[in-house]
Scaffold this active site. Structure first.
Site, PDB file in Angstrom:
ATOM      1  N   GLU A  41       0.808  -1.261  -0.120  1.00 38.98           N
ATOM      2  CA  GLU A  41       0.007   0.049   0.165  1.00 38.98           C
ATOM      3  C   GLU A  41       0.836   1.216   0.234  1.00 38.98           C
ATOM      4  O   GLU A  41       1.304   1.747  -1.091  1.00 38.98           O
ATOM      5  CB  GLU A  41      -0.933  -0.025   1.204  1.00 38.98           C
ATOM      6  CG  GLU A  41      -1.936  -1.274   1.151  1.00 38.98           C
ATOM      7  CD  GLU A  41      -2.857  -1.398   2.225  1.00 38.98           C
ATOM      8  OE1 GLU A  41      -3.624  -0.617   2.218  1.00 38.98           O
ATOM      9  OE2 GLU A  41      -2.994  -2.350   2.752  1.00 38.98           O
ATOM     10  N   MET A  42       1.112   1.894   1.012  1.00 37.71           N
ATOM     11  CA  MET A  42       1.975   3.246   1.118  1.00 37.71           C
ATOM     12  C   MET A  42       3.482   2.785   1.458  1.00 37.71           C
ATOM     13  O   MET A  42       4.216   3.658   1.367  1.00 37.71           O
ATOM     14  CB  MET A  42       1.440   4.040   2.387  1.00 37.71           C
ATOM     15  CG  MET A  42      -0.208   4.646   1.609  1.00 37.71           C
ATOM     16  SD  MET A  42      -1.092   5.449   2.905  1.00 37.71           S
ATOM     17  CE  MET A  42      -0.147   7.050   2.782  1.00 37.71           C
TER      18      MET A  42
END
Length: 344
Positions: free
Chosen positions: A147-148
């Site tokens: 994700e991040m």
């Protein structure tokens, strides 16, 4: 964490053809359908009832959290923010079947991004219910590699390198200043403001004309068929429920998600559902009426006809709410101390 077990699979025949609008609203509330809270005190009351502990809400926290929600430098690449997968202009979702994150990586479990709108009213967060609060949920995507991809230490380093943020954190959180917990808490406070009141809420509150005759008819079918067994409460969902109770989900093999250790899955909210396709945890169904019919088979063990699905869809359209006006923030300028974006 509070878990709600599926109440019943027996259709609840609570509405009759000649039911008045007032009686229909009363019946809806009697079976657990509730209007949205009108303010943050109302949100606090629901959180307390759900057994969810959250920090004290303040407008200052929410304003700081808004910046962080849109802040792409919280990602390793400097390109991804919370808003990437929970786009406030797209019903709080990303409009794709499986979330896409760092290095253009699709979610390894083929999980669909749930809407962030009204998410504070869920009794639990994530499809497997592993987080009890929005603050706990906010930490997950920031650190998750697909994700991040930003470890907590790096997230703090990035935000701490920006004097404007450091000053604002001190004003809001005092001596604690910039910590990973406070970053998540600020984001959660902003997300608390993403409540979307709809005509449905006005109807439950006593406005007999808030829903059209066809929408009221759809609400009757929604209740009669037993959809409220899982989609109930203020968010028409948001609690942990058994999945594949009565039948096999036709796209169960898309991705490897099987729920929590007990096979329970967080029931998605139906609020703004017409804006959040594709549907189900793996985003396998794009048409709302198809999703309705699939749920009838998988969860209730009944056949929902095309006409009934269309009636329910008409009602669900009344759950599209008014979104809060969000002004995109201007961010602090990076400094020499700000860690550089990394694409590897």
């Amino acid at each position: 964490m509070k878990k709600v077990v599926l109440r019943t699979l027996v259709p609840l025949f609570v509405a009759s053809v000649g039911l008045s609008a007032a009686d229909l609203a009363a019946d809806a509330k009697a079976v657990g359908l509730l209007p949205l809270p009108k303010d943050q005190k109302g949100v606090d009351a629901i959180l307390k009832e759900n057994g969810v502990k959250a920090s004290k809400f303040t407008k200052e926290k929410a304003e700081l959290g808004k910046k962080l929600y849109f802040e792409p430098r919280l990602s390793k690449s400097g390109l991804i923010s919370c808003n990437t997968c929970h786009n406030l202009g797209l019903g709080g979702t990303d409009g794709v079947a499986a979330a896409v994150g760092h290095k253009w990586t699709a979610n390894p479990h083929h999980l669909n991004s749930p809407t962030v709108y009204n998410s504070v009213l869920n009794t639990t967060q994530f499809w497997d219910g592993r987080a009890g609060t929005l603050a706990d949920q906010a930490k997950g995507p920031i650190e998750a590699e697909p994700e991040m991809a930003t470890p907590a230490k790096l997230a703090v380093e990035k935000i701490s390198s920006l004097p404007e943020y450091v000053s604002e954190f001190k004003k809001v959180y005092g001596k604690e200043g910039v910590t990973f917990d406070n970053i998540a808490d600020a984001i959660a406070n902003f997300e608390r403001t993403l409540i979307t009141p709809s005509r449905y809420d006005k109807f439950l509150a006593g406005d007999k004309k808030a829903l059209s005759a066809k929408e009221q008819e759809g609400l009757k079918v929604f209740m009669d068929k037993g959809c409220i067994a899982c989609h109930s409460g203020v968010n028409l969902g948001g609690s942990m429920q058994s999945f594949e109770v009565a039948g096999k989900y036709k796209f169960a093999n898309l991705g490897d998600f099987k729920g929590d250790k007990n096979g329970m899955v967080k029931t998605p909210t139906l609020r703004n559902i017409t804006e959040t396709a594709p549907y189900f945890h793996n985003g396998a169904i794009w048409k709302l009426t198809d999703a309705i019919k699939e749920m009838g088979s998988v969860q209730l063990g009944i056949e929902i006809t095309d006409k009934e699905a269309e009636q329910i869809e008409t009602f669900l359209g009344s759950l599209t709410g008014t979104k809060p006006k969000i002004e995109y923030p201007m961010f602090p300028i990076s400094t020499d101390a700000t860690p550089k974006p990394m694409l590897d």
